[in-house]
Design an enzyme around this catalytic site. Sequence first.
Site, short mmCIF file in Angstrom:
data_model
loop_
_atom_site.label_atom_id
_atom_site.label_comp_id
_atom_site.label_asym_id
_atom_site.label_seq_id
_atom_site.Cartn_x
_atom_site.Cartn_y
_atom_site.Cartn_z
N SER A 130 0.64 -0.97 0.19
CA SER A 130 0.14 -0.03 -0.01
C SER A 130 0.66 0.80 0.04
CB SER A 130 -1.17 -0.17 1.38
OG SER A 130 -1.71 0.96 1.37
N TYR B 186 -1.47 -0.60 10.52
CA TYR B 186 -2.33 -0.28 8.99
C TYR B 186 -0.69 -0.30 8.20
CZ TYR B 186 -3.76 -1.44 4.52
OH TYR B 186 -4.03 -1.75 3.03
#
Length: 267
Positions: free
Chosen positions: A143, A156
């Site tokens: 990501s 995250y």
Amino acid sequence: MTTNENKGTAVITGASAGIGKIYAQRLAKRGYDLILVARRANLLEEVATSIRADFSVKVKTVVADLAIGADLDAVADLFSNDDSISLLVNNAGTSTLGSLTAVKQAEVDAMTGLNIGALVRLSLAALLAFKSRDKGTIINIGSVLGFHTLPISSIYSGTKGFVNNFTRGLQDEVAETNVKVQLVLPAATATDIWPLSGVPISALDPNTVMDAEHMVDAALAGLDQGETITLPSVEDHQLFAEYDAARLKLLLASQSSKSASRYAAGK
Ligand SMILES: NC(=O)c1ccc[n+]([C@@H]2O[C@H](COP(=O)([O-])OP(=O)(O)OC[C@H]3O[C@@H](n4cnc5c(N)ncnc54)[C@H](OP(=O)(O)O)[C@@H]3O)[C@@H](O)[C@H]2O)c1
């Protein structure tokens, strides 16, 4: 349309929804047989049924919670038991957004267990099989939050930072082989991960959110072009080269036996 060339079998984790479901459709179109992995049996079966109707490929489903050891073992074992497997898409991931003090321990464990633990375990299983045949491809979904963090994304972002660094290390490990490892770095993509994380997609500027179809198509185009790191939404590819050059320059600058002169004042 399905190609006739035998592509082997693609294992796709998190194939019941979102990005993984689109990978399943696109890889079937490219002629891969599929093994689709996720927890929700009904959704997995829906994806499989629709792909079987559209493409002449074999589709198996494996219902597994990859955050649970025994389920993860069973999926990892596929790689030693089925030598038709030629591609792994390490896609399953989860996100709970919130400050560390607000996120529950079980949610932290789910993120680290799935985004890191399962990805490493399955990368290893695939790597052993692919290296033994000197052939195969691993696609790890990182990501852009792997190189940035927000006050609500420390866990995250931390897990995705791991994916980014881990995958780049793997790329170096396989550099002398015919095994390929692609790191895909999506930015905001319209999937259920957002509402599941606690942030509705409606809270984001629509101009910053890509749909999953475009994300996956760009990622596969990057793979076809031989890219090892693909940023589907970044128009100026040079930006990543500059970022990476700065990262390397900083690393080289850190290699010194002396402390920096600005820390000498208190002697
Ligand atoms: N969407 C974005 O903005 C974005 C941006 C950057 C990176 N990513 C990454 O892209 C990947 C896919 O995310 P997505 O956006 O497609 O999310 P999604 O729509 O929520 O899909 C996640 C998939 O992972 C599966 N999954 C979740 N927990 C699991 C578990 N414990 N065991 C097995 N499977 C599990 C889910 O299926 P079940 O619930 O049926 O198990 C689902 O198929 C993730 O790694 C995510 O971090 C997404």
